[in-house]
Scaffold this motif. Sequence first.
Motif, mmCIF file in Angstrom:
data_model
loop_
_atom_site.group_PDB
_atom_site.id
_atom_site.type_symbol
_atom_site.label_atom_id
_atom_site.label_comp_id
_atom_site.label_asym_id
_atom_site.label_seq_id
_atom_site.Cartn_x
_atom_site.Cartn_y
_atom_site.Cartn_z
ATOM 1 N N SER A 23 73.484 49.723 62.693
ATOM 2 C CA SER A 23 74.759 49.935 63.357
ATOM 3 C C SER A 23 75.673 50.815 62.517
ATOM 4 O O SER A 23 75.523 50.918 61.306
ATOM 5 C CB SER A 23 75.421 48.582 63.592
ATOM 6 O OG SER A 23 76.689 48.755 64.142
ATOM 7 N N PHE A 25 78.640 49.958 62.159
ATOM 8 C CA PHE A 25 79.674 49.031 61.731
ATOM 9 C C PHE A 25 79.145 47.952 60.802
ATOM 10 O O PHE A 25 77.998 47.565 60.882
ATOM 11 C CB PHE A 25 80.323 48.357 62.946
ATOM 12 C CG PHE A 25 81.053 49.330 63.820
ATOM 13 C CD1 PHE A 25 82.343 49.725 63.522
ATOM 14 C CD2 PHE A 25 80.437 49.863 64.926
ATOM 15 C CE1 PHE A 25 83.004 50.641 64.314
ATOM 16 C CE2 PHE A 25 81.085 50.775 65.725
ATOM 17 C CZ PHE A 25 82.374 51.164 65.427
ATOM 18 N N ARG A 36 74.511 43.521 64.910
ATOM 19 C CA ARG A 36 75.161 43.626 66.223
ATOM 20 C C ARG A 36 74.561 42.614 67.194
ATOM 21 O O ARG A 36 75.287 41.995 67.978
ATOM 22 C CB ARG A 36 75.019 45.044 66.765
ATOM 23 C CG ARG A 36 75.841 45.277 68.027
ATOM 24 C CD ARG A 36 75.765 46.727 68.474
ATOM 25 N NE ARG A 36 76.789 47.026 69.451
ATOM 26 C CZ ARG A 36 76.693 46.747 70.741
ATOM 27 N NH1 ARG A 36 75.618 46.134 71.207
ATOM 28 N NH2 ARG A 36 77.665 47.052 71.579
ATOM 29 N N GLU A 83 84.218 48.816 69.382
ATOM 30 C CA GLU A 83 83.440 49.780 68.589
ATOM 31 C C GLU A 83 83.889 51.210 68.868
ATOM 32 O O GLU A 83 83.981 52.031 67.945
ATOM 33 C CB GLU A 83 81.953 49.624 68.891
ATOM 34 C CG GLU A 83 81.377 48.331 68.361
ATOM 35 C CD GLU A 83 79.985 48.031 68.904
ATOM 36 O OE1 GLU A 83 79.251 47.295 68.232
ATOM 37 O OE2 GLU A 83 79.626 48.537 69.991
#
Length: 105
Positions: A23, A25, A36, A83
């Motif tokens: 990801s 993030f 995720r 996101e």
Amino acid sequence: MAFNRNTTPSRNIVAEILKSAKSDFLYLFGGERLSRDEVLQVIEGINAMGKSIKAFINRPRDLGQVPGNLFYLDSAEDLEIAESFGRENSAHIINLMIVHNPKRS
């Protein structure tokens, strides 16, 4: 992260790196890093209990604070919106916590 008698991390470091690489993030929940997919499972489970996940979208201090960085996550679509906000604001850390969502009252 737990440590064994030799004070080395007991978690598989390669698995942690691969989880992060999946990801854009870094998802943090109670000090733990989640993938995720794990975040989506948490959202689903917490939602079934009548609660929500509150997400703060953070970015490095040298870029300054981001206004409007709080999101309530009740679905995969909510996570996608958060996101998207993160990408638009160069924010790659999502801090999650369980809350009572005032929008549900």
